[in-house]
Design a protein around this motif. Structure first.
Motif, PDB file in Angstrom:
ATOM      1  N   ASN A  98       0.839  -1.195   0.000  1.00  0.00           N
ATOM      2  CA  ASN A  98       0.000   0.000   0.000  1.00  0.00           C
ATOM      3  C   ASN A  98       0.875   1.247   0.000  1.00  0.00           C
ATOM      4  N   ASP A  99       0.365   2.326  -0.573  1.00  0.00           N
ATOM      5  CA  ASP A  99       1.193   3.530  -0.705  1.00  0.00           C
ATOM      6  C   ASP A  99       1.544   4.177   0.626  1.00  0.00           C
ATOM      7  N   THR A 100       0.819   3.834   1.704  1.00  0.00           N
ATOM      8  CA  THR A 100       1.185   4.387   3.013  1.00  0.00           C
ATOM      9  C   THR A 100       2.568   3.906   3.448  1.00  0.00           C
ATOM     10  N   HIS A 101       3.015   2.745   2.947  1.00  0.00           N
ATOM     11  CA  HIS A 101       4.332   2.222   3.325  1.00  0.00           C
ATOM     12  C   HIS A 101       5.444   3.168   2.878  1.00  0.00           C
ATOM     13  N   LEU A 102       5.259   3.836   1.747  1.00  0.00           N
ATOM     14  CA  LEU A 102       6.301   4.744   1.262  1.00  0.00           C
ATOM     15  C   LEU A 102       6.535   5.886   2.235  1.00  0.00           C
ATOM     16  N   LEU A 103       5.481   6.267   2.937  1.00  0.00           N
ATOM     17  CA  LEU A 103       5.605   7.382   3.871  1.00  0.00           C
ATOM     18  C   LEU A 103       6.567   7.050   5.003  1.00  0.00           C
ATOM     19  N   ALA A 104       6.681   5.764   5.323  1.00  0.00           N
ATOM     20  CA  ALA A 104       7.569   5.336   6.418  1.00  0.00           C
ATOM     21  C   ALA A 104       8.981   5.060   5.940  1.00  0.00           C
ATOM     22  N   ALA A 105       9.284   5.375   4.688  1.00  0.00           N
ATOM     23  CA  ALA A 105      10.612   5.089   4.134  1.00  0.00           C
ATOM     24  C   ALA A 105      11.758   5.670   4.954  1.00  0.00           C
ATOM     25  N   GLY A 124      -7.810  12.795   2.448  1.00  0.00           N
ATOM     26  CA  GLY A 124      -8.243  11.842   3.455  1.00  0.00           C
ATOM     27  C   GLY A 124      -7.237  11.780   4.582  1.00  0.00           C
ATOM     28  N   GLY A 125      -7.378  10.771   5.434  1.00  0.00           N
ATOM     29  CA  GLY A 125      -6.465  10.643   6.558  1.00  0.00           C
ATOM     30  C   GLY A 125      -6.339   9.204   7.012  1.00  0.00           C
ATOM     31  N   ILE A 126      -5.139   8.827   7.466  1.00  0.00           N
ATOM     32  CA  ILE A 126      -4.884   7.491   7.996  1.00  0.00           C
ATOM     33  C   ILE A 126      -3.572   7.541   8.761  1.00  0.00           C
ATOM     34  N   VAL A 127      -3.401   6.671   9.757  1.00  0.00           N
ATOM     35  CA  VAL A 127      -2.121   6.523  10.447  1.00  0.00           C
ATOM     36  C   VAL A 127      -1.764   5.043  10.473  1.00  0.00           C
ATOM     37  N   VAL A 128      -0.481   4.749  10.209  1.00  0.00           N
ATOM     38  CA  VAL A 128      -0.001   3.372  10.138  1.00  0.00           C
ATOM     39  C   VAL A 128       1.380   3.308  10.787  1.00  0.00           C
ATOM     40  N   SER A 129       1.625   2.251  11.559  1.00  0.00           N
ATOM     41  CA  SER A 129       2.931   2.088  12.201  1.00  0.00           C
ATOM     42  C   SER A 129       3.684   0.911  11.587  1.00  0.00           C
ATOM     43  N   PHE A 130       5.023   1.003  11.615  1.00  0.00           N
ATOM     44  CA  PHE A 130       5.885   0.018  10.968  1.00  0.00           C
ATOM     45  C   PHE A 130       7.130  -0.237  11.805  1.00  0.00           C
ATOM     46  N   LYS A 131       7.731  -1.400  11.555  1.00  0.00           N
ATOM     47  CA  LYS A 131       9.100  -1.662  11.998  1.00  0.00           C
ATOM     48  C   LYS A 131       9.849  -2.289  10.825  1.00  0.00           C
ATOM     49  N   GLU A 132      11.166  -2.392  10.953  1.00  0.00           N
ATOM     50  CA  GLU A 132      11.952  -3.002   9.896  1.00  0.00           C
ATOM     51  C   GLU A 132      11.544  -4.463   9.721  1.00  0.00           C
ATOM     52  N   GLY A 133      11.400  -4.872   8.462  1.00  0.00           N
ATOM     53  CA  GLY A 133      11.104  -6.259   8.167  1.00  0.00           C
ATOM     54  C   GLY A 133      12.324  -6.948   7.596  1.00  0.00           C
ATOM     55  N   GLU A 134      12.106  -8.060   6.926  1.00  0.00           N
ATOM     56  CA  GLU A 134      13.210  -8.799   6.328  1.00  0.00           C
ATOM     57  C   GLU A 134      13.658  -8.121   5.041  1.00  0.00           C
ATOM     58  N   GLY A 135      14.961  -8.072   4.822  1.00  0.00           N
ATOM     59  CA  GLY A 135      15.490  -7.472   3.607  1.00  0.00           C
ATOM     60  C   GLY A 135      15.099  -6.013   3.500  1.00  0.00           C
ATOM     61  N   ALA A 136      14.488  -5.672   2.383  1.00  0.00           N
ATOM     62  CA  ALA A 136      14.083  -4.281   2.154  1.00  0.00           C
ATOM     63  C   ALA A 136      12.633  -4.027   2.532  1.00  0.00           C
ATOM     64  N   HIS A 137      12.002  -5.000   3.164  1.00  0.00           N
ATOM     65  CA  HIS A 137      10.590  -4.868   3.491  1.00  0.00           C
ATOM     66  C   HIS A 137      10.388  -4.124   4.821  1.00  0.00           C
ATOM     67  N   LEU A 138       9.272  -3.443   4.929  1.00  0.00           N
ATOM     68  CA  LEU A 138       8.802  -2.885   6.189  1.00  0.00           C
ATOM     69  C   LEU A 138       7.641  -3.740   6.672  1.00  0.00           C
TER      70      LEU A 138
END
Length: 357
Positions: A98-105, A124-138
């Motif tokens: 999803n394009d929200t992942h790019l925001l956490a780059a 619109g509006g949305i909030v999403v949280s991330f941590k480092e995943g495997e390789g280049a993934h979030l």
């Protein structure tokens, strides 16, 4: 030389960026709208494939890696459906999300943070949280909001416009019983600015005409519209309210109208309510809180969207977060998600290269 591609596929445009291993942007291009949910697989691939920056497929892969953030992609099934044709197009199996992942780059470029929260506040509006995943993934940890304007896009343009109309109407309702209540005078004398701007926007003088305007049905495609019909009858209901957001911002931050400031305090608080769902307190036993929550002090908050692009509105959000005990380790406004994503992709796959963003 290895090249890294990032494509930001949005509802209004497709933005692409290519960088080298050091994070130097080498090319940019833009195409038409590419929301997967609206276009479907075939039309989506056509739009991405005709973006000028992307060359025809060759036997020699041009890209070392590719990352596509796609609006309208919200399930593993959609990602699985898109990945094979994109791999054929690009010559490399891409990361699709999803394009929200790019925001956490930016998470990939700051070793002093362990998590990121992407906060979108635009149309619109949305909030999403991330941590480092495997390789280049979030790895996505949590997601709040983003349900669309009918169900709630807190902090976004529709929310701001709706709250402005609600407060203008409530002020009139209260005055019908109690009589006009003098509003506090701002430093720039902006009292009444918001009301005046909204009424002028629709060419009306009676506040209660706003009820007709807001509830007027959506225009019917190809239906005949009289030349003298009010302009709002040609505009979708959602846009009638979301288009008021710039007026609210002007009344609040240029005229210092107390009513407009109250509107933005309300909408920013509701956006903060959502951010706080993703957070846990700075003190106390971490085991007592859901494991997918994060501490602000260990997290980068990444803003994106036209509303939080206004520094004064971002400050409202950050001030409210601080009142609730959440001060982020880092805060960034991501103005160019495609370029930031390309640099982050290179950083993730070239860990020894230090990038300056």
């Amino acid at each position: 030389m290895s090249y890294y591609l990032c494509v930001d596929c949005g509802g209004s445009k497709t933005a692409t960026a290519i960088c080298d291993a050091s994070g130097q942007i080498l090319g940019r291009a833009f195409g038409g709208p590419s929301n997967f949910a609206y276009l479907g697989p075939d039309n989506f691939i056509d739009v991405v494939g005709t973006t000028p920056l992307l060359p025809p497929p060759t036997s020699s892969p041009l890209f070392a890696a590719a990352w596509l953030g796609v609006s309208g992609v919200d399930s593993a099934a959609a990602i699985a459906r898109l990945t094979p044709p994109l791999a054929a197009l690009l010559g490399v199996v891409p990361i699709v999300c999803n394009d929200t992942h790019l925001l956490a780059a930016p998470l990939r470029m700051h070793p002093d943070v362990s998590a990121a929260i992407g906060c979108v506040s635009g149309t619109g509006g949305i909030v999403v949280s991330f941590k480092e995943g495997e390789g280049a993934h979030l790895e996505e940890l949590g997601r709040v909001g983003g349900w669309g304007w009918i169900l709630g896009d807190e902090g976004g343009g529709f929310h701001v416009g709706r709250e402005a109309v609600r407060q203008i109407l409530f002020e009139a309702d209260r005055a019908s019983v109690m009589g006009p209540v003098p509003a506090p005078v701002s430093s720039k004398g902006g009292v009444g600015s918001l009301k005046a701007r909204v009424l002028a926007r629709f060419g009306i003088t009676d506040v209660f005409e706003l009820l007709t305007i807001v509830h007027w049905p959506d225009p019917v495609p190809d239906a005949e519209v009289k030349d003298d019909a009010p302009a709002y009858t040609r505009i979708a209901r959602e846009k009638r309210l979301s288009s008021l957001a710039p007026l609210v911002f002007a009344a609040a931050f240029e005229d210092h109208d107390p009513l407009a400031i109250d509107v933005l305090r309300h909408t920013s608080r509701e956006l903060v309510d959502q951010i706080c769902i993703l957070l846990r307190p700075e003190t106390g036993d971490a085991a007592a809180y859901p494991p997918r929550t994060v501490k602000a002090s260990e997290t980068i908050l990444c803003f994106g969207g036209s509303l939080v692009g206004v520094e004064a509105y971002r400050k409202m959000v950050l001030d409210e977060l601080e009142k609730r005990g959440h001060v982020f380790r880092r805060v960034e406004f991501v103005e160019d998600a495609a370029a930031t994503g390309a640099k982050a992709l290179a950083a993730a796959l070239q860990p020894k290269v230090k990038l300056v963003v």
